[in-house]
Design a protein around this motif. Structure first.
Motif, PDB file in Angstrom:
ATOM      1  N   ARG A  29       0.834  -1.252   0.022  1.00 53.47           N
ATOM      2  CA  ARG A  29       0.018  -0.110   0.107  1.00 53.47           C
ATOM      3  C   ARG A  29       0.938   1.111   0.061  1.00 53.47           C
ATOM      4  N   SER A  57      -7.138   9.534  11.067  1.00 57.15           N
ATOM      5  CA  SER A  57      -7.964   8.355  10.766  1.00 57.15           C
ATOM      6  C   SER A  57      -7.618   7.936   9.528  1.00 57.15           C
ATOM      7  N   ALA A  58      -7.107   8.607   8.389  1.00 55.85           N
ATOM      8  CA  ALA A  58      -6.734   7.763   6.867  1.00 55.85           C
ATOM      9  C   ALA A  58      -5.690   7.099   7.234  1.00 55.85           C
ATOM     10  N   VAL A  60      -4.787   5.542   9.994  1.00 53.94           N
ATOM     11  CA  VAL A  60      -5.291   3.969  10.677  1.00 53.94           C
ATOM     12  C   VAL A  60      -5.967   3.048   9.673  1.00 53.94           C
ATOM     13  N   ASN A  61      -6.583   3.689   8.572  1.00 53.20           N
ATOM     14  CA  ASN A  61      -7.669   2.884   7.658  1.00 53.20           C
ATOM     15  C   ASN A  61      -6.372   2.330   6.823  1.00 53.20           C
ATOM     16  N   ALA A  62      -5.655   2.883   6.437  1.00 51.37           N
ATOM     17  CA  ALA A  62      -4.419   2.463   5.619  1.00 51.37           C
ATOM     18  C   ALA A  62      -3.471   1.575   6.257  1.00 51.37           C
ATOM     19  N   ARG A  64      -4.385  -0.483   8.526  1.00 49.91           N
ATOM     20  CA  ARG A  64      -5.019  -1.776   9.155  1.00 49.91           C
ATOM     21  C   ARG A  64      -4.624  -3.161   8.238  1.00 49.91           C
ATOM     22  N   ALA A 104      -3.654   0.645  14.920  1.00 49.08           N
ATOM     23  CA  ALA A 104      -3.802  -0.352  14.067  1.00 49.08           C
ATOM     24  C   ALA A 104      -2.878  -1.793  14.387  1.00 49.08           C
TER      25      ALA A 104
END
Length: 323
Positions: A29, A57-58, A60-62, A64, A104
């Motif tokens: 990623r 937040s971006a 953390v999502n990236a 996970r 994460a």
């Protein structure tokens, strides 16, 4: 299959980390600040994710589902003004990454630090190593102070972190000319002068491979110097000139004139004045720890410069040089 996130994927080192990880069959990623930006890896297909280091937040999502995060997108402040403010902004940004990594559940954070966090060598015959610590405030430069503060914060955090400290990095893929402007200028025959200085150099591809090796072989809480060759500035510029087919620098600027140039540079915009101001901190570096523990391998400086110039020619930056 190892899943990783690369912060700074459109940059010089980050782009090569993406390239090396994909070559190993990893799921990659790649975070980018600007949508559609691809840096020097437009020929590759990582999973691009739009976001910034300040968007927790971006992040953390990236992160996970990732085993490892490569942090090669740290702040790059310059100058001698408002240093405390710039250092705080850099550390705050890093804390955003560390906080996201904790949430994460990242197993490893491979943090790209800098040779500037290495202090004066205790043993000049061996060169400076990881035990030599930069003393905060010594350089009086925002980059030095921020890099030191960020490395300390990363290694002291609860996130399992390994810090890698590259020396001067060259090679193909420096799309922003972050360190290669001097290479381009020399290849164009626009670097007639040199100064007394010795520094460590390394190929960006060897830096990237060391980052990947650190995931399995590096020790958490440790830092590793990534360097290959200790060269004088004249030796380095002569290699560039030879590969480009131009004359090497001929005129040496002594310390007194250099001091005048640095003083005048305070009132001049941009340029390389920051590097000149901190040149007294350049020194030979010892890579023994990275060789022994990370399996660091290095290629000849001539090969690095040859490939870098070829890459710049392909992009039209040096279209009329060495062809």
């Amino acid at each position: 299959m190892t899943t990783c996130l690369v912060l700074g994927a459109t940059g010089f080192i980050g782009g090569q980390i993406v390239r090396s990880a994909l070559a190993r069959g990893w799921h990659v990623r790649a975070l980018r600040r600007t949508p559609n930006a691809v840096g020097a890896i437009g020929d590759l297909q990582p999973d691009w994710i739009n976001g910034t280091l300040n968007d927790r937040s971006a992040l953390v999502n990236a992160m996970r589902g990732c085993k490892v995060v490569f942090h090669a997108a740290a702040a790059y402040p310059h100058g001698t003004q408002q240093i405390d403010r710039q250092v705080k902004a850099a550390v705050d940004q890093l804390q955003s990454v560390l906080s996201a990594a904790r949430e994460a559940g990242i197993e490893r954070l491979i943090y790209t630090s800098s040779f500037t966090t290495i202090g004066p060598a205790r043993d000049l015959s061996r060169g400076a190593d990881e035990l030599d610590q930069y003393v905060p405030g010594t350089a009086g430069d925002a980059y030095y102070e921020a890099k030191w503060a960020m490395e300390v914060a990363a290694l002291k955090s609860e996130v399992p972190t390994i810090a890698l400290c590259p020396s001067a990095v060259f090679g193909p893929g420096d799309v922003h000319l972050s360190v290669s402007q001097i290479v381009v200028d020399t290849a164009r025959g626009k670097m007639p002068v040199y100064f007394d200085a010795t520094f460590g150099t390394i190929d960006v591809r060897d830096v990237a491979e060391a980052h990947l090796n650190a995931v399995e072989r590096g020790r958490v809480g440790e830092r590793y110097i990534l360097s290959a060759h200790n060269l004088t500035l004249l030796e380095g510029l002569t290699i560039v000139a030879r590969e480009a087919g131009v004359k090497p620098p001929r005129f040496k600027i002594g310390p007194r004139l250099l001091s005048v140039i640095i003083a005048a540079g305070r009132f001049l915009p941009g340029g390389q004045i920051g590097h000149l101001r901190t040149m007294r901190f350049w020194q030979p570096l010892n890579n023994t720890k990275a060789v022994n523990e990370l399996g660091l391998t290095v290629r000849p400086m001539e090969s690095t410069i040859h490939d870098a110039l070829a890459w710049f020619r392909q992009r039209g930056v040096l279209a009329d040089v060495g062809t």
